[in-house]
Design a protein around this motif. Sequence first.
Motif, PDB file in Angstrom:
ATOM      1  N   TYR A   1      -0.360  -4.132  -6.992  1.00 44.46           N
ATOM      2  CA  TYR A   1      -0.502  -4.173  -5.535  1.00 44.46           C
ATOM      3  C   TYR A   1      -1.934  -3.951  -5.057  1.00 44.46           C
ATOM      4  O   TYR A   1      -2.189  -3.955  -3.860  1.00 44.46           O
ATOM      5  N   TRP A   2      -2.857  -3.716  -5.985  1.00 46.13           N
ATOM      6  CA  TRP A   2      -4.225  -3.480  -5.549  1.00 46.13           C
ATOM      7  C   TRP A   2      -4.811  -4.649  -4.743  1.00 46.13           C
ATOM      8  O   TRP A   2      -5.587  -4.427  -3.791  1.00 46.13           O
ATOM      9  N   PRO A   3      -4.470  -5.874  -5.064  1.00 45.75           N
ATOM     10  CA  PRO A   3      -4.950  -6.962  -4.194  1.00 45.75           C
ATOM     11  C   PRO A   3      -4.498  -6.774  -2.742  1.00 45.75           C
ATOM     12  O   PRO A   3      -5.241  -7.110  -1.808  1.00 45.75           O
ATOM     13  N   SER A   4      -3.324  -6.227  -2.534  1.00 44.48           N
ATOM     14  CA  SER A   4      -2.884  -5.936  -1.168  1.00 44.48           C
ATOM     15  C   SER A   4      -3.695  -4.797  -0.563  1.00 44.48           C
ATOM     16  O   SER A   4      -4.026  -4.815   0.621  1.00 44.48           O
ATOM     17  N   PHE A   5      -3.989  -3.812  -1.375  1.00 44.69           N
ATOM     18  CA  PHE A   5      -4.763  -2.658  -0.916  1.00 44.69           C
ATOM     19  C   PHE A   5      -6.129  -3.106  -0.385  1.00 44.69           C
ATOM     20  O   PHE A   5      -6.525  -2.749   0.712  1.00 44.69           O
TER      21      PHE A   5
ATOM     22  N   VAL B   1       0.836  -1.199   0.000  1.00 47.09           N
ATOM     23  CA  VAL B   1       0.000   0.000   0.000  1.00 47.09           C
ATOM     24  C   VAL B   1       0.879   1.260   0.000  1.00 47.09           C
ATOM     25  O   VAL B   1       0.604   2.229  -0.721  1.00 47.09           O
ATOM     26  N   HIS B   2       1.910   1.219   0.784  1.00 48.31           N
ATOM     27  CA  HIS B   2       2.855   2.343   0.860  1.00 48.31           C
ATOM     28  C   HIS B   2       3.430   2.651  -0.528  1.00 48.31           C
ATOM     29  O   HIS B   2       3.529   3.821  -0.926  1.00 48.31           O
ATOM     30  N   VAL B   3       3.792   1.618  -1.260  1.00 48.40           N
ATOM     31  CA  VAL B   3       4.303   1.811  -2.621  1.00 48.40           C
ATOM     32  C   VAL B   3       3.222   2.419  -3.518  1.00 48.40           C
ATOM     33  O   VAL B   3       3.498   3.289  -4.343  1.00 48.40           O
ATOM     34  N   MET B   4       1.998   1.977  -3.345  1.00 48.73           N
ATOM     35  CA  MET B   4       0.917   2.526  -4.177  1.00 48.73           C
ATOM     36  C   MET B   4       0.750   4.024  -3.946  1.00 48.73           C
ATOM     37  O   MET B   4       0.547   4.790  -4.889  1.00 48.73           O
ATOM     38  N   ILE B   5       0.817   4.441  -2.695  1.00 51.53           N
ATOM     39  CA  ILE B   5       0.591   5.856  -2.383  1.00 51.53           C
ATOM     40  C   ILE B   5       1.729   6.723  -2.932  1.00 51.53           C
ATOM     41  O   ILE B   5       1.484   7.771  -3.539  1.00 51.53           O
ATOM     42  N   PHE B   6       2.955   6.286  -2.741  1.00 52.77           N
ATOM     43  CA  PHE B   6       4.074   7.169  -3.070  1.00 52.77           C
ATOM     44  C   PHE B   6       4.591   6.977  -4.492  1.00 52.77           C
ATOM     45  O   PHE B   6       4.797   7.955  -5.207  1.00 52.77           O
TER      46      PHE B   6
END
Lengths: 460, 460, 460
Positions: A232-236, A67-72
């Motif tokens: 990474y959306w599955p992680s989100f 999630v952190h990677v998705m945001i940044f």
Amino acid sequence: MVKNTYMRWRLPLVCLLWEVAMIVLFGVFVRFDPEADAHWKEEQLQKNLTSDIENDFYFRYPSFQDVHVMIFVGFGFLMTFLQRYGFGAVGFNFLLAAFGIQWALLMQGWFHSFENGKILIGVENLINADFCVGSVCIAFGAILGKTSPVQLLILTLFQVTLFAVNEYILVSLLHVKDAGGSMTIHTFGAYFGLTVTRILYRPNLEQSKDKQGSVYHSDLFAMIGTLYLWMYWPSFNSAVSNHGDAQHRAAINTYCSLASCVLTTVAFSSLLQKKGKLDMVHIQNATLAGGVAVGTGAEMMLTPYGSLIVGFLCGIVSTVGFVYLMPFLESKLHIQDTCGIHNLHAMPGFIGGIVGAVTAAAATEEVYGKEGLISAFDFTGDYKDRTPSVQGGFQAAGIFVSLAMALAGGAIVGAILKMPFLGDPADENCFEDDVYWEVPEDEESGLYHVHDPTLKPVTS
Amino acid sequence: MVKNTYMRWRLPLVCLLWEVAMIVLFGVFVRFDPEADAHWKEEQLQKNLTSDIENDFYFRYPSFQDVHVMIFVGFGFLMTFLQRYGFGAVGFNFLLAAFGIQWALLMQGWFHSFENGKILIGVENLINADFCVGSVCIAFGAILGKTSPVQLLILTLFQVTLFAVNEYILVSLLHVKDAGGSMTIHTFGAYFGLTVTRILYRPNLEQSKDKQGSVYHSDLFAMIGTLYLWMYWPSFNSAVSNHGDAQHRAAINTYCSLASCVLTTVAFSSLLQKKGKLDMVHIQNATLAGGVAVGTGAEMMLTPYGSLIVGFLCGIVSTVGFVYLMPFLESKLHIQDTCGIHNLHAMPGFIGGIVGAVTAAAATEEVYGKEGLISAFDFTGDYKDRTPSVQGGFQAAGIFVSLAMALAGGAIVGAILKMPFLGDPADENCFEDDVYWEVPEDEESGLYHVHDPTLKPVTS
Amino acid sequence: MVKNTYMRWRLPLVCLLWEVAMIVLFGVFVRFDPEADAHWKEEQLQKNLTSDIENDFYFRYPSFQDVHVMIFVGFGFLMTFLQRYGFGAVGFNFLLAAFGIQWALLMQGWFHSFENGKILIGVENLINADFCVGSVCIAFGAILGKTSPVQLLILTLFQVTLFAVNEYILVSLLHVKDAGGSMTIHTFGAYFGLTVTRILYRPNLEQSKDKQGSVYHSDLFAMIGTLYLWMYWPSFNSAVSNHGDAQHRAAINTYCSLASCVLTTVAFSSLLQKKGKLDMVHIQNATLAGGVAVGTGAEMMLTPYGSLIVGFLCGIVSTVGFVYLMPFLESKLHIQDTCGIHNLHAMPGFIGGIVGAVTAAAATEEVYGKEGLISAFDFTGDYKDRTPSVQGGFQAAGIFVSLAMALAGGAIVGAILKMPFLGDPADENCFEDDVYWEVPEDEESGLYHVHDPTLKPVTS
């Protein structure tokens, strides 16, 4: 009218004062969750409680990092598609998210993790803070290139606050399930951002039209963002679901929805262009709509084929939105939506809320098992008599609460952002890094990647 | 004097001989840790020991992968900011790290995992090898663009060796805690690299001044490195902490420190420029100082607000260092520090050592619990009578040991690297990939991205 | 002959019809694995079974996400090295993989997870679907730039089908171990792709010779792909291994092999060029050969030094392949292999099969322990009397089955792809995004990154 975009005193002042405020508030309120506190060792040894591996850290940390990677990186690079706004896209996203997560830890903490006068934070709080900031990143997409960093920090302050209030209403008062945030993150974030950009409408924005497009390599940078969001959306969607089968299921449903969404996006991207060629804007954005739209339903028994259907529809809705709706919104409703968040977050988020409501209403003991149903919807305590169909109703209510909060909040915050001393760029300087950034010379002196001083633009 | 940068025999010889040496040494010494050995299954079944999930692999592997990304993509891409040295940045970093992790497995293995004549390696060894190489990547930052790959391999050989010795002194002899490596990785790595670059001082380096800047897209590539370092730093600082609450706590503290650091970096980047514009160099580097500075303290009860304070200060120190200290170091002390590692690693690493010492000295049973205190500082065996304040003293000693090792080691290694046949580039060819790499024609023939043969430079 | 590359009806039709087919087939066949089903909660509570952390999700999800990144970012960006085919590389890879994983879930599900008329999917199925698609991404590398998206979707449909059949023969009928897919993924995928490109031979491909090279920044984009493949390969080779020591061991072996491979790649890249300079093509590709070649053996007791030896050899084989074999294959055998998959996947995959066979044949109870040996090779049930040497024989047979399937399958599929109405580009338009993509103007109007309207292409 010449705009004053000089940031030297305003930006540092806001950053420093607000960060000092964070330190004071953290000092007063924030402590470690018991599972992150050194006393945990003692409790384990004394009470012979659990293995270290049962620490929530191991259930959630890998998802947190995704999630952190998705945001940044995800949101940051997705917005680098503009030819001359890469620094602003990735840099301002970095700034607002770094501030936003701190304020979100406080706001969400007061509502959800407040015990004996202290906010106790653990890995789940970090994820939720990232989620909250995700909604600000979405709103940023609508106003990308048209605001100063000071405006963005003010936006973040207010939006995080409203997000936390809205989330509290949904999750705590209405007892709504929304682990992947179709409503709290996407519907709220997108309509909030669209309202803000409506208020900040610039009638003469065509003056910077030439900078609203991409160049070849900026489109590739943007694909880094797209792919990290997609992968990474599955992680989100599974990051804060219940341990065990719920996290497992949320990841599978999201994986399926996203896969399906890619195919309909490609189909409609080609179909809606006369030349039949694919448009990078669609591939970069509409392929993600499937993740947005299962944000609520993914942890439920949506089933893999249900997820495929949702992804199928959202790829179409989102691509059609880019082609037909976006020009309409701009010309008729004066909504200038730089990144097309209406297509990627607003509509799919709304659909996601409905999908969640329907899936909840359709839940049965046969499909979930008796304990599974109770666990999935947390039908315990005050809610032990709630039925799935009632739950469905509350889920639906959650959509409209989010929408109302977004529209009202966006209007107010948009009005605040109109204050003249916040340093927004002139119309002809929108989408231009040079306003707020030191830009390397190659770009400043004529936009070309040419460093040889003997090469000059010439007329033959 | 014409420099001979022809690598055809020297580089292959070093690579092949050294790799053969690795194979021989691994063959003699390296075996699997019991948890990675096929006998583990047998032990489990016979002794009814533990579940598979208790294998250390599941506690540490996600963090390992994040650290791995930081070393190869994080450091590699961070250094691609130079307009003409992207291949060297990412490629040489790849080379030295790939060699370094093998040699680190041996060196650290002999000191820490040596049993019955064999080094037993598991996932924690992989992380520690990556950590060790991290210190080499840092030193590489100081000499980026000014050394040949052969020099870099020699540097790696010696630095890894000295790292392991220093780490042994700190961790085993002084019983110092340094899970995130403020002292062992950052202080040691940075001062080592700064000493090396001082010894290799080039008085006429301004001959390649035009290549020391960035171009627009090279700055975006560098942001990939920055963000991956920033996002995964919580994994870095928690990767080898004790299972359970310590890993959990280390991640939270690092997350907080980094968030705070971004705001003060932005503030001072704007404040220290007359035009008030943000400088990409600061955003790329100083935002990370908060992670460096909680490397020692993150696993302790530093607390979230303590972390915010550390990040707050380090963003300022680092940015100020870039603006004022770096020109001073170059002009007065003849330290040519390409990436500014003094600002990102040396000063924040030193601060991190102090923060760790103070936090350790301030530890109490009230804050940690009786068992928690013993566990956090490993006050068992020979150290069962050590008090927190004594521990603080040893922590402080660790800083100066690291510093001394770095300065002495760097001086010796710098002298070795001055040997004339190692193939370093001439002053006017520094920061230029063309020396060691086949570079695509677009760049060689005048540096412009123009592929159309009908387009030519013209004289007006 | 003018080629018709107009995609407007063909591509949407294929995408939409096939996706509808997926939905129908998923609706009929696909359900959640018990560990992802809401009934799991009930079973846990009733039978007091296991902790949530024992859910397979926590054993495999971090590895799954790493594999997911390798497929979409790793393969996608690795292929962006071409100066004018970045959209096609990353975009078509995205499209074919998104379709392929759905079809793979079905095909592999029918063979391996079919119970009572339903395919039950969990996280391990997601990994295997990604693996299967990995073989398609490999084949795509051979034909990169020379095919239409419709051809690629057809290729995916058939290749996934054949992959599943081949995997079934190897894993279920021959009881072969191949957790990292040296045979099933790399040998099969690469020889399949090479056969396809042989059938699609274009005698006049030199017409687009000028676009077959890279530019400076496209090489850096490609390095993103390389590094993510390299870093996450330990996850790839361990993702579906047995829980516990096998996953742990597979990661360590792969880490070692890859590290070694980098050094021999660098050595031979320099050695085989007259000027002794390093070639980005080798660094981007041959450094990965070590991961391919321990795909079968990594989970076995290959040992760290065994892995170093395999990596050592494969770096050499792969680099030599790029320099000497690739031109030969093109000129003599008419195999036009855009990305050099013969060097990166075919030869190392074949070697990997042999390494696995030898390692299996050499297995002893002394090295594995009695239970460890049974567990490592699953010598239970029908196979309880199989000896390691017999296992080695079957492993070797698996290589040749994969090879035969690849050659036969590739020939048939290649013939299918020759059908004239599939929209492949003309020879002079190969390696050119403009055929299938809307390309930003900076690129269309003369290929240069120059936005200054006063600079114009000139006729000499």
